[in-house]
Write an enzyme that holds these catalytic residues in place. Structure first.
Site, PDB file in Angstrom:
ATOM      1  N   GLU A  37       0.854  -1.104  -0.108  1.00 16.37           N
ATOM      2  CA  GLU A  37      -0.187  -0.091   0.164  1.00 16.37           C
ATOM      3  C   GLU A  37       1.056   1.379   0.027  1.00 16.37           C
ATOM      4  O   GLU A  37       1.792   1.340   0.841  1.00 16.37           O
ATOM      5  CB  GLU A  37      -0.855   0.074   1.156  1.00 16.37           C
ATOM      6  CG  GLU A  37      -2.005   1.190   1.258  1.00 16.37           C
ATOM      7  CD  GLU A  37      -2.826   1.250   2.543  1.00 16.37           C
ATOM      8  OE1 GLU A  37      -2.729   0.282   3.126  1.00 16.37           O
ATOM      9  OE2 GLU A  37      -3.700   2.098   2.503  1.00 16.37           O
ATOM     10  N   ARG A 264       5.244 -12.557  10.040  1.00 19.34           N
ATOM     11  CA  ARG A 264       6.188 -11.202   9.700  1.00 19.34           C
ATOM     12  C   ARG A 264       7.416 -11.343  10.263  1.00 19.34           C
ATOM     13  O   ARG A 264       7.775 -12.134  11.046  1.00 19.34           O
ATOM     14  CB  ARG A 264       5.388 -10.322  10.452  1.00 19.34           C
ATOM     15  CG  ARG A 264       3.879  -9.804   9.992  1.00 19.34           C
ATOM     16  CD  ARG A 264       3.511  -8.638  11.052  1.00 19.34           C
ATOM     17  NE  ARG A 264       3.812  -7.555  10.460  1.00 19.34           N
ATOM     18  CZ  ARG A 264       3.150  -6.904   9.504  1.00 19.34           C
ATOM     19  NH1 ARG A 264       2.149  -7.417   8.891  1.00 19.34           N
ATOM     20  NH2 ARG A 264       3.413  -5.734   8.990  1.00 19.34           N
ATOM     21  N   LYS A 274       4.209   0.853  10.081  1.00 21.92           N
ATOM     22  CA  LYS A 274       3.945   1.983   9.501  1.00 21.92           C
ATOM     23  C   LYS A 274       3.505   3.284  10.250  1.00 21.92           C
ATOM     24  O   LYS A 274       4.030   4.235  10.083  1.00 21.92           O
ATOM     25  CB  LYS A 274       3.157   1.995   8.174  1.00 21.92           C
ATOM     26  CG  LYS A 274       4.121   1.395   7.019  1.00 21.92           C
ATOM     27  CD  LYS A 274       2.973   1.632   5.725  1.00 21.92           C
ATOM     28  CE  LYS A 274       3.743   0.427   4.914  1.00 21.92           C
ATOM     29  NZ  LYS A 274       2.450  -0.008   3.832  1.00 21.92           N
TER      30      LYS A 274
HETATM   31  P1  ATP Z   1       0.581  -1.568   7.987  1.00 28.58           P
HETATM   32  O1  ATP Z   1       1.797  -1.464   8.862  1.00 28.58           O
HETATM   33  O2  ATP Z   1      -0.072  -0.284   7.468  1.00 28.58           O
HETATM   34  O3  ATP Z   1      -0.350  -2.929   8.074  1.00 28.58           O
HETATM   35  P2  ATP Z   1       2.086  -3.345   6.040  1.00 28.58           P
HETATM   36  O4  ATP Z   1       3.435  -3.123   6.612  1.00 28.58           O
HETATM   37  O5  ATP Z   1       1.352  -4.357   6.132  1.00 28.58           O
HETATM   38  O6  ATP Z   1       1.308  -1.981   6.471  1.00 28.58           O
HETATM   39  P3  ATP Z   1       1.743  -3.257   3.079  1.00 28.58           P
HETATM   40  O7  ATP Z   1       2.153  -2.181   2.130  1.00 28.58           O
HETATM   41  O8  ATP Z   1       0.453  -3.816   3.326  1.00 28.58           O
HETATM   42  O9  ATP Z   1       2.314  -2.912   4.561  1.00 28.58           O
HETATM   43  O10 ATP Z   1       2.596  -4.459   2.951  1.00 28.58           O
HETATM   44  C1  ATP Z   1       3.039  -5.115   1.577  1.00 28.58           C
HETATM   45  C2  ATP Z   1       3.225  -6.573   1.627  1.00 28.58           C
HETATM   46  O11 ATP Z   1       4.545  -6.555   2.488  1.00 28.58           O
HETATM   47  C3  ATP Z   1       2.266  -7.334   2.352  1.00 28.58           C
HETATM   48  O12 ATP Z   1       2.023  -8.542   1.723  1.00 28.58           O
HETATM   49  C4  ATP Z   1       2.612  -7.344   3.830  1.00 28.58           C
HETATM   50  O13 ATP Z   1       2.250  -8.756   4.440  1.00 28.58           O
HETATM   51  C5  ATP Z   1       4.375  -7.691   3.691  1.00 28.58           C
HETATM   52  N1  ATP Z   1       4.743  -7.142   4.855  1.00 28.58           N
HETATM   53  C6  ATP Z   1       4.621  -6.066   5.483  1.00 28.58           C
HETATM   54  N2  ATP Z   1       5.203  -5.972   6.582  1.00 28.58           N
HETATM   55  C7  ATP Z   1       6.024  -7.245   6.787  1.00 28.58           C
HETATM   56  C8  ATP Z   1       6.817  -7.792   7.660  1.00 28.58           C
HETATM   57  N3  ATP Z   1       7.273  -7.241   8.728  1.00 28.58           N
HETATM   58  N4  ATP Z   1       7.530  -9.038   7.394  1.00 28.58           N
HETATM   59  C9  ATP Z   1       6.909  -9.708   6.033  1.00 28.58           C
HETATM   60  N5  ATP Z   1       6.066  -9.281   5.354  1.00 28.58           N
HETATM   61  C10 ATP Z   1       5.671  -7.997   5.501  1.00 28.58           C
END
Ligand code: ATP
Ligand code: MG
Length: 560
Positions: A37, A264, A274
């Site tokens: 996003e 994650r 974020k």
């Molecule tokens: P928010 O903190 O706003 O929930 P997000 O970190 O999940 O956002 P996105 O832009 O939705 O941000 O993430 C893009 C992709 O990266 C998604 O598929 C998400 O699952 C993955 N992602 C985000 N953070 C992690 C993490 N810490 N480890 C592994 N994958 C991640």
């Protein structure tokens, strides 16, 4: 594609699923996607997802990975973030080719799918207030109850939805919801929202829409439209999978991708949500999204991390369903391993004090040979100027030093790297008793740091010639937080554990002159100090600024 990214990654449970799907001929071509996003900058957690998704595309024959911007929330999303995300993915060494998509590309199709749901009586326009919707939803122990608007006719729903779309209602007045089951044990299935009214222009579609789709609806349908085979997401979406499948089961989409969840990445001594990163940036707790102390990819790039080190780290931590917190030292070890191989060595004195060689002729200068890399002869030799007045590190001299101190103290002989054996004779102090100059005598027969008579000295220290040195600012970074899990602190309180010493700025460092010639991308090992590179934002040819990327050893392991 970047050559160094071509080593196949180790297998994991997701690759096992893919292997089985290929073996059973379920899929001829594997298609994954990375769906950020654009509401902030990418961090090292995203790198895990990028390496997983793009890594699969690299390793399986004719597989591809799409980059899809999940841009359904114009209130929080910006083109600045889109550009930064693209740059970060490319920097990591991955290439989406012509597979660049936006969820907003599908706004019309998504809307048509929503109409299809309404026509099947699987979706309805609800007109409860937000508060009532919450009340009616129930909770983990109590079922929800049906909205009084749940049994509107298909015609009425279609009419209201059309008017929502064209902007005839105020925000919050109506909501399009899936008609599933208000008593479902999984709360995600209690008639989740599909579209909400938002009178806001969108960076891609301008002001053509007054409704925007919700993530759970938009994501599965976008995956299906793109023919994604394996939709990989983090564990918090596990409870959303029944909804992902429900939408696709109702709709005639071209495909039904399989959602698979993995854990994650969490790292200690930092934060990755974020919301918290926004707070640190906007509250000026750090200097911006690319602050070298942040776990953002832009911050890590500026700090001097290499893409190879980050990919190596992601491959080492692997992909599982187990939640845990990875130690920063694991990341730093991947970094050290890469830098050790690629970084030429140089001499730099961070906390300088003069060393005067009293028996060296006043006007004499000479060029000595510096070895650029101990294990890589191809990196060759360089000229290192030597003269009577040098700089050494202040703490390489100690008064009344113990026997085990193999550096300068009165009467002790020490090797100057690549240069000579020098014996400390005396020091000069100021009126406060602080040492201002160290004096010594050199042995001309030890040129190159070797003695003819085979006598040994235990200590070798680095130095620079005072008149040839260039002055630079050096920034030493440390953990951003003083506690391992700042996110576990009470909401809002995690900032109390920010490390006040996360950056220490040294203004008067004395560097070997050759360092003034390094490019912004060049990483260098300052011998005995760590790995450094110029700060890509602040360093100027006549005002050099170097960042310490990482120390030579993990000083936190000792503290723990
Ligand atoms: P928010 O903190 O706003 O929930 P997000 O970190 O999940 O956002 P996105 O832009 O939705 O941000 O993430 C893009 C992709 O990266 C998604 O598929 C998400 O699952 C993955 N992602 C985000 N953070 C992690 C993490 N810490 N480890 C592994 N994958 C991640
Ligand atoms: Mg998310």
């Amino acid at each position: 594609m970047n050559e160094s990214t071509q080593d196949p990654s180790p297998s994991n449970f997701i690759r096992h699923i893919i292997d089985a799907d290929i073996a059973s001929a379920k899929h001829q071509q594997i298609v994954t996607r990375f769906p950020p996003e654009p509401n902030g900058y990418l961090h090292i957690g995203h790198a895990k997802s990028i390496c997983l998704n793009f890594g699969i595309a690299q390793d399986y024959p004719n597989a591809v990975c799409h980059l899809r911007f999940d841009d359904t929330n114009p209130g929080k999303e910006k083109t600045e973030y889109i550009d930064a995300i693209k740059q970060d993915v490319q920097w990591l060494g991955f290439d989406w080719g012509d597979k660049l998509h936006h969820t907003s590309d599908y706004f019309e199709q998504l809307y048509q799918y929503a109409i299809a749901l309404v026509k099947q009586d699987k979706a309805y326009v609800d007109s409860l207030s937000a508060d009532d919707i919450r009340l009616y939803r129930g909770n983990l122990t109590e079922p929800g109850k049906d909205s009084p608007f749940r049994n509107r006719s298909v015609e009425e729903n279609l009419d209201l939805l059309e008017k929502m779309k064209t902007g005839e209602f105020a925000e919050g007045e109506h909501l399009l919801r899936a008609k599933i089951d208000m008593a479902a044990p999984n709360i995600n299935l209690r008639d989740p929202a599909i579209y909400r009214i938002k009178h806001m222009a969108h960076p891609m579609t301008g002001d053509s829409w007054h409704i925007y789709p919700m993530y759970d609806f938009a994501h599965c349908v976008s995956d299906a439209i793109e023919g994604i085979t394996h939709s990989l997401c983090t564990l918090e979406f596990e409870d959303h999978r029944p909804l992902y499948d429900w939408f696709l089961d109702q709709l005639q989409t071209p495909a039904h991708p399989q959602q698979i969840e993995f854990s994650r990445l969490n790292l200690d001594y930092t934060v990755m949500s974020k919301r918290k990163l926004h707070e640190l940036v906007e509250g000026a707790y750090v200097s911006g999204w690319n602050d070298p102390r942040l776990p953002t990819l832009s911050g890590m790039r500026r700090r001097g991390y290499t893409p190879a080190a980050i990919r190596d780290f992601c491959s080492r931590i692997g992909v599982t369903k187990k939640d845990n917190i990875v130690e920063m030292s694991v990341l730093e070890n991947s970094l050290r391993e890469d830098l050790n191989v690629i970084a030429p060595r140089a001499l730099a004195v961070l906390d300088p004090i003069k060393l005067i060689i009293d028996n060296y002729p006043d006007e004499q200068e000479e060029m000595l040979s510096g070895i650029n890399h101990p294990n890589d002869q191809a990196m060759g030799l360089r000229d290192v100027p030597f003269a009577k007045e040098l700089y050494i590190e202040r703490d390489d001299y100690m008064e009344d030093a113990p026997k085990k101190f193999f550096r300068f103290t009165e009467g002790r002989e020490v090797r100057l790297r690549f240069a000579y054996y020098v014996t400390c004779t005396h020091v000069v102090k100021d009126t406060n008793g602080n040492v201002t100059e160290v004096h010594g005598t050199y042995d001309p027969d030890t040129r190159g740091g070797k003695s003819e008579d085979g006598r040994k000295v235990k200590g070798t220290i680095h130095w620079v010639s005072a008149k040839h040195a260039v002055t630079a600012e050096v920034r030493l970074y440390d953990r951003l937080f003083t506690i391992a899990d700042p996110a576990a602190a009470k909401e809002g309180d995690y900032k109390d554990s920010l490390n006040p010493d996360s950056v220490v700025t040294l203004k008067n460092c004395q560097l070997e002159a050759s360092l003034a010639q390094t490019s912004l991308e060049q990483r260098v090992q300052f011998e005995r100090q760590g790995y450094f590179c110029q700060d890509s934002v602040d360093s100027k040819p006549n005002a050099l600024v170097f960042n310490r990327i990482v120390s030579l050893r993990d000083s936190w392991a000792k503290k723990g």
